[in-house]
Write a protein that holds these residues in place. Structure first.
Motif, PDB file in Angstrom:
ATOM      1  N   SER A  84       0.813  -1.218   0.000  1.00  0.00           N
ATOM      2  CA  SER A  84       0.000   0.000   0.000  1.00  0.00           C
ATOM      3  C   SER A  84       0.847   1.269   0.000  1.00  0.00           C
ATOM      4  CB  SER A  84      -0.959   0.007   1.200  1.00  0.00           C
ATOM      5  OG  SER A  84      -0.262   0.155   2.416  1.00  0.00           O
ATOM      6  N   LEU A  85       2.094   1.161   0.441  1.00  0.00           N
ATOM      7  CA  LEU A  85       2.979   2.327   0.476  1.00  0.00           C
ATOM      8  C   LEU A  85       3.869   2.417  -0.756  1.00  0.00           C
ATOM      9  CD1 LEU A  85       3.961   2.158   4.247  1.00  0.00           C
ATOM     10  CD2 LEU A  85       2.616   3.961   3.157  1.00  0.00           C
ATOM     11  N   ASN A  86       3.629   1.542  -1.723  1.00  0.00           N
ATOM     12  CA  ASN A  86       4.415   1.538  -2.951  1.00  0.00           C
ATOM     13  C   ASN A  86       3.736   2.439  -3.984  1.00  0.00           C
ATOM     14  OD1 ASN A  86       5.058   0.452  -5.762  1.00  0.00           O
ATOM     15  ND2 ASN A  86       6.590  -0.605  -4.518  1.00  0.00           N
ATOM     16  N   ALA A  87       4.476   3.431  -4.443  1.00  0.00           N
ATOM     17  CA  ALA A  87       3.892   4.425  -5.361  1.00  0.00           C
ATOM     18  C   ALA A  87       3.303   3.781  -6.606  1.00  0.00           C
ATOM     19  CB  ALA A  87       4.960   5.456  -5.742  1.00  0.00           C
ATOM     20  N   GLU A  88       3.930   2.726  -7.101  1.00  0.00           N
ATOM     21  CA  GLU A  88       3.474   2.053  -8.321  1.00  0.00           C
ATOM     22  C   GLU A  88       2.166   1.296  -8.078  1.00  0.00           C
ATOM     23  OE1 GLU A  88       3.483   1.314 -12.240  1.00  0.00           O
ATOM     24  OE2 GLU A  88       4.903   2.588 -11.180  1.00  0.00           O
ATOM     25  N   PHE A  89       2.004   0.739  -6.866  1.00  0.00           N
ATOM     26  CA  PHE A  89       0.826  -0.073  -6.531  1.00  0.00           C
ATOM     27  C   PHE A  89      -0.387   0.791  -6.182  1.00  0.00           C
ATOM     28  CE2 PHE A  89      -1.727  -2.688  -3.556  1.00  0.00           C
ATOM     29  CZ  PHE A  89      -1.909  -3.831  -4.329  1.00  0.00           C
ATOM     30  N   LEU A  90      -0.154   2.033  -5.785  1.00  0.00           N
ATOM     31  CA  LEU A  90      -1.237   2.899  -5.293  1.00  0.00           C
ATOM     32  C   LEU A  90      -2.423   3.001  -6.241  1.00  0.00           C
ATOM     33  CD1 LEU A  90       0.457   5.966  -3.554  1.00  0.00           C
ATOM     34  CD2 LEU A  90      -1.278   4.464  -2.569  1.00  0.00           C
ATOM     35  N   LYS A  91      -2.153   2.958  -7.549  1.00  0.00           N
ATOM     36  CA  LYS A  91      -3.255   3.111  -8.513  1.00  0.00           C
ATOM     37  C   LYS A  91      -4.310   2.021  -8.384  1.00  0.00           C
ATOM     38  CE  LYS A  91      -0.805   0.822 -12.358  1.00  0.00           C
ATOM     39  NZ  LYS A  91       0.492   0.582 -11.717  1.00  0.00           N
ATOM     40  N   GLU A  92      -3.962   0.893  -7.735  1.00  0.00           N
ATOM     41  CA  GLU A  92      -4.922  -0.200  -7.524  1.00  0.00           C
ATOM     42  C   GLU A  92      -6.074   0.245  -6.604  1.00  0.00           C
ATOM     43  OE1 GLU A  92      -4.598  -3.328  -8.971  1.00  0.00           O
ATOM     44  OE2 GLU A  92      -2.795  -2.632 -10.012  1.00  0.00           O
ATOM     45  N   TYR A  93      -5.866   1.346  -5.869  1.00  0.00           N
ATOM     46  CA  TYR A  93      -6.883   1.804  -4.912  1.00  0.00           C
ATOM     47  C   TYR A  93      -7.971   2.672  -5.546  1.00  0.00           C
ATOM     48  CZ  TYR A  93      -4.303   0.113  -0.849  1.00  0.00           C
ATOM     49  OH  TYR A  93      -3.703  -0.692   0.088  1.00  0.00           O
ATOM     50  N   GLU A  94      -7.888   2.933  -6.837  1.00  0.00           N
ATOM     51  CA  GLU A  94      -8.904   3.786  -7.463  1.00  0.00           C
ATOM     52  C   GLU A  94     -10.309   3.227  -7.222  1.00  0.00           C
ATOM     53  OE1 GLU A  94     -10.112   5.881 -11.712  1.00  0.00           O
ATOM     54  OE2 GLU A  94      -8.361   4.572 -11.618  1.00  0.00           O
ATOM     55  N   GLY A  95     -11.182   4.059  -6.660  1.00  0.00           N
ATOM     56  CA  GLY A  95     -12.568   3.653  -6.405  1.00  0.00           C
ATOM     57  C   GLY A  95     -12.781   2.851  -5.132  1.00  0.00           C
ATOM     58  N   ALA A  96     -11.716   2.525  -4.407  1.00  0.00           N
ATOM     59  CA  ALA A  96     -11.849   1.649  -3.232  1.00  0.00           C
ATOM     60  C   ALA A  96     -12.693   2.284  -2.123  1.00  0.00           C
ATOM     61  CB  ALA A  96     -10.468   1.279  -2.687  1.00  0.00           C
ATOM     62  N   LEU A  97     -12.732   3.620  -2.067  1.00  0.00           N
ATOM     63  CA  LEU A  97     -13.496   4.312  -1.021  1.00  0.00           C
ATOM     64  C   LEU A  97     -14.744   4.994  -1.571  1.00  0.00           C
ATOM     65  CD1 LEU A  97     -10.520   5.898   0.972  1.00  0.00           C
ATOM     66  CD2 LEU A  97     -11.998   4.033   1.744  1.00  0.00           C
ATOM     67  N   GLU A  98     -15.223   4.544  -2.717  1.00  0.00           N
ATOM     68  CA  GLU A  98     -16.336   5.244  -3.379  1.00  0.00           C
ATOM     69  C   GLU A  98     -17.638   5.191  -2.578  1.00  0.00           C
ATOM     70  OE1 GLU A  98     -17.437   3.609  -7.145  1.00  0.00           O
ATOM     71  OE2 GLU A  98     -17.363   1.535  -6.452  1.00  0.00           O
ATOM     72  N   HIS A  99     -17.803   4.209  -1.714  1.00  0.00           N
ATOM     73  CA  HIS A  99     -19.057   4.102  -0.954  1.00  0.00           C
ATOM     74  C   HIS A  99     -19.037   4.927   0.333  1.00  0.00           C
ATOM     75  CE1 HIS A  99     -20.906   1.068  -3.528  1.00  0.00           C
ATOM     76  NE2 HIS A  99     -19.718   0.509  -3.615  1.00  0.00           N
ATOM     77  N   ALA A 100     -17.907   5.548   0.644  1.00  0.00           N
ATOM     78  CA  ALA A 100     -17.812   6.387   1.842  1.00  0.00           C
ATOM     79  C   ALA A 100     -18.334   7.788   1.553  1.00  0.00           C
ATOM     80  CB  ALA A 100     -16.361   6.454   2.312  1.00  0.00           C
ATOM     81  N   ASP A 101     -19.069   8.353   2.517  1.00  0.00           N
ATOM     82  CA  ASP A 101     -19.504   9.748   2.389  1.00  0.00           C
ATOM     83  C   ASP A 101     -18.348  10.688   2.709  1.00  0.00           C
ATOM     84  OD1 ASP A 101     -22.399   9.291   1.867  1.00  0.00           O
ATOM     85  OD2 ASP A 101     -22.268   8.305   3.814  1.00  0.00           O
ATOM     86  N   VAL A 102     -17.532  10.291   3.673  1.00  0.00           N
ATOM     87  CA  VAL A 102     -16.312  11.024   4.011  1.00  0.00           C
ATOM     88  C   VAL A 102     -15.158  10.025   3.932  1.00  0.00           C
ATOM     89  CG1 VAL A 102     -15.080  12.344   5.774  1.00  0.00           C
ATOM     90  CG2 VAL A 102     -17.571  12.583   5.556  1.00  0.00           C
ATOM     91  N   ALA A 103     -14.173  10.317   3.096  1.00  0.00           N
ATOM     92  CA  ALA A 103     -13.055   9.385   2.886  1.00  0.00           C
ATOM     93  C   ALA A 103     -11.760  10.018   3.378  1.00  0.00           C
ATOM     94  CB  ALA A 103     -12.941   9.031   1.409  1.00  0.00           C
ATOM     95  N   VAL A 104     -11.061   9.287   4.278  1.00  0.00           N
ATOM     96  CA  VAL A 104      -9.824   9.789   4.881  1.00  0.00           C
ATOM     97  C   VAL A 104      -8.723   8.756   4.689  1.00  0.00           C
ATOM     98  CG1 VAL A 104      -8.750  10.710   6.977  1.00  0.00           C
ATOM     99  CG2 VAL A 104     -11.230  10.933   6.653  1.00  0.00           C
ATOM    100  N   VAL A 105      -7.557   9.197   4.274  1.00  0.00           N
ATOM    101  CA  VAL A 105      -6.392   8.313   4.162  1.00  0.00           C
ATOM    102  C   VAL A 105      -5.290   8.840   5.078  1.00  0.00           C
ATOM    103  CG1 VAL A 105      -4.517   7.526   2.658  1.00  0.00           C
ATOM    104  CG2 VAL A 105      -6.877   7.488   1.833  1.00  0.00           C
ATOM    105  N   PHE A 106      -4.738   7.944   5.898  1.00  0.00           N
ATOM    106  CA  PHE A 106      -3.620   8.287   6.775  1.00  0.00           C
ATOM    107  C   PHE A 106      -2.419   7.421   6.401  1.00  0.00           C
ATOM    108  CE2 PHE A 106      -0.986   7.165  10.407  1.00  0.00           C
ATOM    109  CZ  PHE A 106      -0.629   8.394  10.918  1.00  0.00           C
ATOM    110  N   TYR A 107      -1.255   8.041   6.346  1.00  0.00           N
ATOM    111  CA  TYR A 107      -0.032   7.237   6.193  1.00  0.00           C
ATOM    112  C   TYR A 107       1.111   7.961   6.878  1.00  0.00           C
ATOM    113  CZ  TYR A 107       2.140  10.263   2.651  1.00  0.00           C
ATOM    114  OH  TYR A 107       2.728  11.313   1.999  1.00  0.00           O
ATOM    115  N   SER A 108       2.087   7.189   7.312  1.00  0.00           N
ATOM    116  CA  SER A 108       3.226   7.758   8.021  1.00  0.00           C
ATOM    117  C   SER A 108       4.447   7.783   7.107  1.00  0.00           C
ATOM    118  CB  SER A 108       3.536   6.927   9.266  1.00  0.00           C
ATOM    119  OG  SER A 108       4.807   7.262   9.775  1.00  0.00           O
TER     120      SER A 108
END
Length: 451
Positions: A357-381
């Protein structure tokens, strides 16, 4: 039999040590960190190491087996001593196979759902007092340990992880079990540090299917196109049993499963969990539990630990935490909570914590993953990125990958906590998805927010 564990390496190896001790083996071991509840359990059985660290003098010629954890390094001093002495060295899955080679092995594989399906099967068996050996990746209600081994039980139920076996055995764990009965729940690219291409990842499941014993059974989720393709293409002499998501409906926050006896309320929810349930039913039926007995038992299944686990609720507020981190799991879990609480505002918070999930190349796999959320928050360190020695992931890369203009992004744990604790949760559902803890978030404090 005298066994010694090197780099017990977390709860799975600790549980195997306890299971072998309970079976009458002489067990010793070493680790560089042991946490609760493993620490107390090992201490209670008298097998907690006196000191943390590696002690080559513990490795002696009279040891009959060394069991090597995945997280041990290839230059571990105890491993080097064992190799020098020519001792038998097993990886964790290799040893489990040795313990179950005279049993009917039931192996649950898949990129997602395998812990839940394994847990469902064990719940049904426990409910009907059918004793089985098992290994599962989560602590289950009514079970003392996550690994149980006997001489007398006919079945061994194994959660089949596709990750590597040990630092000196680079085969995926589920390639070693040679199942008599196997299940594949889904295939979605994961562990990109080990499987650098999607094709390479899928190939591991093709090998898994090829290793099913002749005359064995493959239960597979035919709603997943890749699973369907891999399963139907298999040429070995096995029976193939497809399953699909059963009919269900949600009424007043309760999920009702359609059964031959009518609609039945169940404790778990979400299309992905109903799909998991269908797979578990096929497995249980092939272990001697009929359909009516399965439904009777599954009605009381509350879910596996850290899988859509309710952490707080009041009249119009509810909070869940979930282990979801891969794109397919995040999408399924978010959709499930929205479906269960359609009239509430869904606040979904995802921590990017794993290598993939922290790999820049893999990140695009997350497109649409939070589409059902009314408020979407991403946290990373950013510190986690440095620790994993990855290229820096930028705010813009995350925003672009999720393709959601209103995405909220935090990199500071204090700022994230202030944001979370400043929200109004009236008529809301909060979903916290992570295999970490958002840089130190106390979930008991989150529970208080729901009061």
């Amino acid at each position: 039999m005298r066994t010694h564990f090197i780099a017990i390496g977390g709860s799975a190896m600790h549980n195997l040590a306890l299971a072998l001790h309970n079976k009458g083996y002489q067990v010793t071991g070493s680790d560089d960190a042991i946490f609760e509840p493993s620490k107390s359990r090992l201490d209670k059985k008298g097998i907690l190491p006196a000191d943390l660290g590696w002690f080559p003098e513990k490795i002696t010629p009279d040891l009959e087996a060394i069991i090597l954890g995945m997280h041990a390094k290839a230059d571990n001093p105890e491993l080097l001593k064992a190799q020098e002495l020519g001792l038998k060295i097993y990886s964790y899955p290799e040893f489990l196979y040795e313990q179950s080679k005279n049993k009917t092995r039931v192996v649950i594989g898949g990129s997602h759902g395998k812990t839940t399906i394994t847990s469902m099967i064990l719940h049904v068996m426990h409910y009907h007092n059918i004793a089985v050996d098992y290994m599962v990746g989560a602590q289950l209600e009514g079970f003392d340990t996550m690994v149980h081994l006997t001489e007398e039980n006919d079945f061994m139920v194994l959660e089949g992880d596709e990750y590597l076996s040990s630092p000196i055995d680079r085969r995926p764990k589920f390639h070693l079990y040679q199942p008599n009965i196997a299940l594949i729940s889904g295939i979605a690219w994961d562990h990109i540090n080990v499987f650098p291409t999607y094709e390479n990842y899928v190939e591991q499941f093709e090998i898994f299917v090829a290793k099913i014993t002749n005359g064995g059974i493959l239960v597979y989720n035919e709603e997943d196109p890749e699973v369907k393709r891999v399963s139907e293409a298999a040429g070995n002499p096995i029976r193939k049993l497809p399953y699909t998501t059963p009919n269900y409906k949600v009424e007043n926050g309760t999920t009702l499963l359609e059964t031959p006896e009518g609609d039945m309320p169940i404790e778990v929810f979400g299309a992905h969990n109903l799909n998991n349930l269908a797979g578990a039913k096929w497995i249980c039926q092939n272990m001697g539990v009929d359909e009516a007995e399965f439904y009777e038992a599954i009605a009381s299944f509350k879910g596996a630990s850290k899988r859509l686990e309710k952490i707080g609720e009041s009249k119009n507020k509810v909070a869940y935490k979930d282990f979801a981190h891969s794109p397919s799991k995040v999408a399924a879990t978010t959709k499930a909570v929205k479906e269960q609480y359609p009239d509430r505002k869904l606040i979904a918070c995802l921590e990017l914590h794993t290598y993939s999930s922290l790999n820049a190349e893999f990140l695009k796999e997350y497109e649409g993953a939070l589409e059902h959320a009314d408020v979407a928050v991403v946290f990373y360190s950013p510190d986690a990125v440095k620790i994993k020695q990855l290229e820096e992931v930028t705010y813009d890369q995350i925003a672009t990958a999720f393709n959601r203009k209103d995405l909220i992004i935090y990199t500071n744990p204090v700022a994230f906590k202030e944001y979370l604790f400043g929200l109004n949760f009236d008529n809301s559902a909060l979903l916290l998805m992570s295999s970490g803890n958002y840089g130190g978030l106390n979930f008991d404090e989150v529970k208080a927010l729901m009061m």
